[in-house]
Design a protein around this motif. Sequence first.
Motif, short mmCIF file in Angstrom:
data_model
loop_
_atom_site.label_atom_id
_atom_site.label_comp_id
_atom_site.label_asym_id
_atom_site.label_seq_id
_atom_site.Cartn_x
_atom_site.Cartn_y
_atom_site.Cartn_z
N TYR A 134 0.90 -1.09 -0.10
CA TYR A 134 -0.08 -0.09 0.08
C TYR A 134 0.83 1.36 -0.16
CZ TYR A 134 -3.54 -3.33 1.52
OH TYR A 134 -4.61 -4.64 1.52
N MET A 135 0.46 2.03 -1.17
CA MET A 135 1.15 3.60 -0.90
C MET A 135 0.31 4.62 -0.68
SD MET A 135 1.98 6.69 -2.38
CE MET A 135 1.12 6.54 -4.05
N ARG A 136 0.82 5.58 0.47
CA ARG A 136 -0.28 6.60 0.87
C ARG A 136 0.43 8.04 0.65
NH1 ARG A 136 -2.95 5.75 6.55
NH2 ARG A 136 -4.47 4.67 5.12
N LEU A 137 -0.41 8.63 -0.05
CA LEU A 137 0.09 10.05 -0.28
C LEU A 137 -0.80 11.21 0.54
CD1 LEU A 137 1.99 12.37 -1.53
CD2 LEU A 137 0.41 11.97 -3.64
N THR A 138 -0.21 11.75 1.33
CA THR A 138 -0.92 12.82 2.22
C THR A 138 -0.99 14.20 1.94
OG1 THR A 138 -1.09 10.99 3.90
CG2 THR A 138 -1.67 13.34 4.53
N ALA A 139 -1.57 14.90 1.23
CA ALA A 139 -1.49 16.14 1.31
C ALA A 139 -1.88 17.24 2.43
CB ALA A 139 -2.42 16.62 0.05
N LEU A 140 -0.81 17.80 2.93
CA LEU A 140 -0.91 18.62 3.90
C LEU A 140 -1.38 20.11 3.60
CD1 LEU A 140 2.24 17.39 5.75
CD2 LEU A 140 0.06 16.56 6.29
N THR A 141 -1.01 20.52 2.53
CA THR A 141 -1.15 21.98 2.19
C THR A 141 -1.35 21.72 0.46
OG1 THR A 141 1.19 22.36 1.58
CG2 THR A 141 0.44 22.86 3.92
N GLU A 142 -2.23 23.02 0.04
CA GLU A 142 -2.31 23.21 -1.20
C GLU A 142 -1.25 24.04 -1.57
OE1 GLU A 142 -4.21 24.98 -5.10
OE2 GLU A 142 -3.21 25.87 -3.47
N ALA A 143 -0.21 23.92 -2.79
CA ALA A 143 0.82 24.16 -3.23
C ALA A 143 0.79 25.81 -3.04
CB ALA A 143 1.47 23.74 -4.10
N GLY A 144 -0.49 26.63 -3.90
CA GLY A 144 -0.55 27.86 -3.84
C GLY A 144 -1.12 28.48 -2.67
N GLY A 145 -1.75 27.76 -1.77
CA GLY A 145 -2.70 28.30 -0.54
C GLY A 145 -3.85 28.85 -1.26
N ARG A 146 -4.38 28.27 -2.43
CA ARG A 146 -5.62 29.05 -2.93
C ARG A 146 -7.08 28.22 -2.11
NH1 ARG A 146 -1.49 28.26 -6.92
NH2 ARG A 146 -1.92 25.93 -6.88
N GLY A 147 -6.60 27.03 -1.46
CA GLY A 147 -7.99 26.41 -1.04
C GLY A 147 -7.47 25.37 -0.19
N THR A 148 -8.32 24.68 0.39
CA THR A 148 -8.16 23.30 1.30
C THR A 148 -8.44 22.21 0.27
OG1 THR A 148 -10.40 23.28 2.19
CG2 THR A 148 -8.79 24.29 3.29
N TRP A 149 -8.32 22.31 -1.01
CA TRP A 149 -8.56 21.16 -1.87
C TRP A 149 -7.47 20.52 -2.38
CZ3 TRP A 149 -11.58 25.83 -3.31
CH2 TRP A 149 -10.64 26.90 -3.67
N THR A 150 -7.43 19.48 -2.97
CA THR A 150 -6.41 18.47 -3.43
C THR A 150 -6.57 18.17 -4.85
OG1 THR A 150 -5.31 18.16 -1.25
CG2 THR A 150 -4.80 16.49 -3.01
N SER A 151 -5.85 17.90 -5.66
CA SER A 151 -6.09 17.13 -6.83
C SER A 151 -4.83 16.56 -7.61
CB SER A 151 -6.49 18.25 -7.99
OG SER A 151 -5.42 19.15 -8.26
#
Length: 689
Positions: free
Chosen positions: A181-198
């Motif tokens: 199993y590989m898990r990628l956890t997003a802690l921040t949005e790179a540009g600080g534009r919101g709390t979403w991840t893509s």
Amino acid sequence: MISQIAFLLLSPLAIASPISPEAANAGAASVNPAAQGKPASEGVTTFDGVALANIKDAPSVAAVTAAAIDRTGWTCTVDSANDGDPCTNVLDGDTTTIWHTQYNPTVAALPHEITIDMQASYLVGSVTYQPRQDGTPNGNIGGHVISLSGDGDTYTDVAYGTYIDDTTLKTTTFTPTNGRYMRLTALTEAGGRGTWTSASEINVYTAAGNAPPPAAGNGAWGPTIDFPLVPVSLANEFSSGNLLAWSSYDPSTFGGSNGAQTITATYAIGSNTVTSALVTNTQHDMFCEGLSLDFHGNNIATGGNTASATSIFNSAAGGWTKGNAMNIARGYAAQVTVSTGNTFVIGASWSGGEGGKNAELFNGNTWGLLGGAPVAPMLTADAQGVYRADNHGWLFGWKGGSVFQAGPSVAMNWYGTDGGGSQTAAGNRAGDGDSMCGNAAMYDAAAGKILTVGGAPNYQNIDATSNAHIITLGDPDTEPTVQTIGNMAYQRIFGNSVILPDGTVLIIGGQVYGNPFSDDTAQFTPELFNPADNSFTQLAPMAIPRTYHSTAVLMPDARVISAGGGLCGTCATNHYDGQIFSPPYLFTGGARPVISAVSTDTVGVGGTFTATTTGAVSDGFSLIRMSSTTHTVNTDQRRIALTPSGADGNTYTLTLPDDAGITMPGWWMLFALNDGVPSTATTIQVTAD
């Protein structure tokens, strides 16, 4: 070496994140060698003197996808997904589809995670993350953690850090680890534009076989730290224990027209996070700078791409200020703090014109020329002439305001900094030749002992040596003793050396054949120099090549970070990361001592203080000066062994050497050692009075 080269060519190590077309056009492809004084063949575009035809292009996304593990049958789970943007889109091979966290009717909060079940266990060595390609940056992952698990319940973090906020493919390489199993956890949005991840695509790479157990006594490589830049320069921050890194005006290239800024990043060791900042107020592109730490722990960065500029980083304030310009424009300078508190700089014809780069001295405010301290005696006989011959001097501040130049020229020299300066020849390194881009480290300052290793007769396009010598300094202007010792196991140019708390020296990275911006002939196996018998021991090999523009420094927890390499635009040898090495002394089975208190955190040269530990200390203490490094050179680091003069239980009395040329004022890391195992450091400021 054949196996190392094959490993490099066949593994995902050769995959790097290319920069955007706009950045490439502003960087490597637009470099004008003639304008920068760089040698260039007629009609051939070069990058720092290297023909672009010799620089490997980064692979396309399609090529990377084809080279990854077959994802047939893989499944994924996420904490959040917007209708129509499921996580399966990252496994479909189509870069026009994306996984996106929920943003309608409500926006899901960070952090977000995607877990991929590969349906079988693999020896995983790297992961690629492709941001969305539809022209919308929303959801680009910034801060992140990558973890692996064999059972889906217990995960091991193998990498963390911050990705650059752009559309390029992001590659994270780490020590091969078994996992299903590989898990990628997003802690921040790179540009600080919101709390979403893509994400558009995620791929995983493997090598055959099972993860080998670490060899006893050889140390171990730990997590990878992703930086939003190639860390060409690194420095300890005394106020926080963090590491400051920077590249140039751009995260991945240099030489463009926008040279009045520097992109930096801070690695917070305690929280395993990386943040970035763009420095514009000093109007200085600090790539190829001279670099050293002053008595106050401030980084003094001089010249480079902005060849006359001076910038000063105050660790306590956490910011850069603009200093007065040098009298002579320089790039690739040799620079060192001297025992009077001034900063000495010499050489550096990479930028600002060629030749005549005699010394000057900075008193913290103004620069003064030292006409009696010429650069000519320390030139190498480089095939490219003075453009390379006065680069990257090995300098050591010593007694009475003197500076000892140990290399890389075979000729050694003393420089005086009083009045108009002076120069005295100090003989040659016996049995050695010019050793450009080798290393020199003062591992025993009290005894004046310096280890020199590796390097090559020319800056590039030549085999490196494995030569090793010990230089022992006496009084200024006297010829030092030079001892030729047994060679390293490997030839190295563009490597780094790090002094460890127990007095050993870690030599890491480099190449057999000097070829900037290439990872061919990379040396993956570090070596450990032991001054007890002048021997070299091979240690656990690393997973990531560290060649031209790589860096390495000691961290306060007695581990070492090895980072960077590249900074060549769209080349495949940009390494936007560092990796942590735990030296063998952390695997002896002995408990680490703990310094529970010191009587003062500020002590003068020659002063006495006490250190209290939670248990007995059998091997005394050591001081290692905080350091800064770039382009193989670290003139700050030096070590002083401290033997207690008395003890009251577990409280030990320690006295510093009473010469500022040995105990160079500044910020130091104090380690206690018990049965060869070091403590985590306590920070102490040594003052001049």
